[in-house]
Design an enzyme around this catalytic site. Structure first.
Site, mmCIF file in Angstrom:
data_model
loop_
_atom_site.group_PDB
_atom_site.id
_atom_site.type_symbol
_atom_site.label_atom_id
_atom_site.label_comp_id
_atom_site.label_asym_id
_atom_site.label_seq_id
_atom_site.Cartn_x
_atom_site.Cartn_y
_atom_site.Cartn_z
ATOM 1 N N ASP A 208 -77.945 -24.228 -39.730
ATOM 2 C CA ASP A 208 -77.893 -23.429 -38.501
ATOM 3 C C ASP A 208 -76.709 -22.475 -38.608
ATOM 4 O OD1 ASP A 208 -79.781 -25.397 -37.897
ATOM 5 O OD2 ASP A 208 -79.146 -25.572 -35.809
ATOM 6 N N LYS B 224 -82.648 -19.157 -32.929
ATOM 7 C CA LYS B 224 -82.108 -20.174 -32.022
ATOM 8 C C LYS B 224 -81.262 -19.483 -30.966
ATOM 9 C CE LYS B 224 -78.873 -24.114 -32.262
ATOM 10 N NZ LYS B 224 -78.097 -24.979 -33.180
ATOM 11 N N LYS C 122 -85.856 -22.331 -31.501
ATOM 12 C CA LYS C 122 -85.043 -23.466 -31.084
ATOM 13 C C LYS C 122 -84.178 -23.083 -29.884
ATOM 14 C CE LYS C 122 -81.463 -26.717 -32.657
ATOM 15 N NZ LYS C 122 -80.672 -27.199 -33.813
#
Length: 329
Positions: free
Chosen positions: A166, A229, A265
């Site tokens: 991430d 995300k 996400k």
């Protein structure tokens, strides 16, 4: 059925779908992207009342939500013991007796997300489970460490066994409209991830406008992101429905033009089961069934799991239990 559920919970996008190779930066496409803020906010405000699932259907959707959770601990006081307990919860996210009553034995979370220092601990704790470890990287959460250091962090986490990375983008590139710089950085980070799939954190609460969110989403996908995300979870504003609607429609537009599916996400601030149901219904409405699987949708959360477990017990017994009966770490 349960073996297949566990298998899908560990799938990476590049294994279930043709992996997004990225494309050349198309500044004309980026410049054409707009966001009608008032219309987006009206649509988002209508979502909680438009879809309502009850009884067995609600329990099924909540079990689905469990399989989509990146169970997360990102605290300065993380210890190996805490991470090991979190990994045990990822393996057995809901009490065994509840899963047996629901016919959902074998249910696991989608992944465990930790800082780099805890990657090896998590990998050992999850050995044999097929649950991937995700590592936050690139100067998380601010993304302001040196560029060389940020790239090295990615390589170190991959070497330690992280299957997902991430990353955080440099917000200044979005705020100044320097799309070429954002594209170049993201593409280099994708290359540094190698076989590990890359979730690109936009930190949407710090981007200034929904139009910036839409454009940044598109640029990151052009640069090869496997997921986009919303947040690090450390900003004052994290995942929201208007932001999610903008990002999801960017995913839809990218898929329509390139045929590649990118994951989504939402992270930060999603702590209640009822909120998870709204996000699931939004994904179902906007993108359809393929985006309701762990390879294309994840919740970045920790406390969410505890509330889902309480709701599942209520479904089975008709009574709410104390939160301490459902520890998450």
């Amino acid at each position: 059925m349960h073996t297949d559920l566990a298998r899908r919970a560990s799938l990476l996008p590049q294994l279930a779908h043709a992996r997004n190779p990225g494309m050349a930066l198309d500044l004309d496409w980026v410049a054409s992207v707009q966001a009608n803020t008032s219309a987006i906010e009206r649509r988002a405000a209508s979502l909680p009342g438009r879809r309502s699932v009850k009884k067995d259907w609600q329990a099924a959707w909540l079990c689905k939500a469990v399989s989509l959770i990146d169970l997360t601990t990102l605290s300065g006081d993380d210890t190996p013991g805490r991470v090991q307990r979190l990994c045990a919860k990822a393996r057995q996210p809901v009490r065994a007796d509840l899963l047996a009553a629901l016919g959902m034995e074998g249910l696991t979370t989608g992944a465990v997300c930790v800082y780099h220092e805890m990657v090896e601990v998590a990998v050992r704790a999850l050995e044999g489970s097929s649950i991937p470890v995700a590592a936050v990287s690139t100067g998380f959460p601010a993304g302001l460490s040196s560029y060389r250091t940020r790239l090295a962090e990615i390589g170190d986490s991959v070497a330690a066994g992280a299957a997902e990375i991430d990353i955080v983008i440099s917000r200044r590139h979005v705020l100044t409209g320097n799309w070429q710089a954002l594209y170049d950085e993201t593409a280099e980070m994708r290359a540094a991830c190698g076989a590990a799939h890359m979730k690109t954190i936009l930190a949407t609460g710090e981007l200034g406008s929904l139009r910036n969110v839409a454009r940044a989403s598109l640029v990151c996908m052009m640069a090869g992101a496997d997921f986009i995300k919303t947040s690090t979870g450390k900003e004052s504003v994290n995942a929201t429905l208007p932001v999610s609607l903008v990002m999801i429609r960017a995913l839809r537009d990218y898929h329509a033009r390139t045929a590649f599916r990118i994951g989504y996400k939402p992270a930060g601030g999603i702590s209640k089961a009822k909120d998870a149901l709204v996000y699931l219904s939004l994904m179902k409405d906007e993108l359809g069934h393929p985006w309701l699987q762990p390879d294309l949708f994840r919740f970045g959360a920790s406390s969410l799991l505890g509330d889902i477990e309480r709701q599942l017990e209520h479904h089975l017994t008709g009574a709410y239990s104390a939160a301490n009966r459902h520890p998450i770490g």
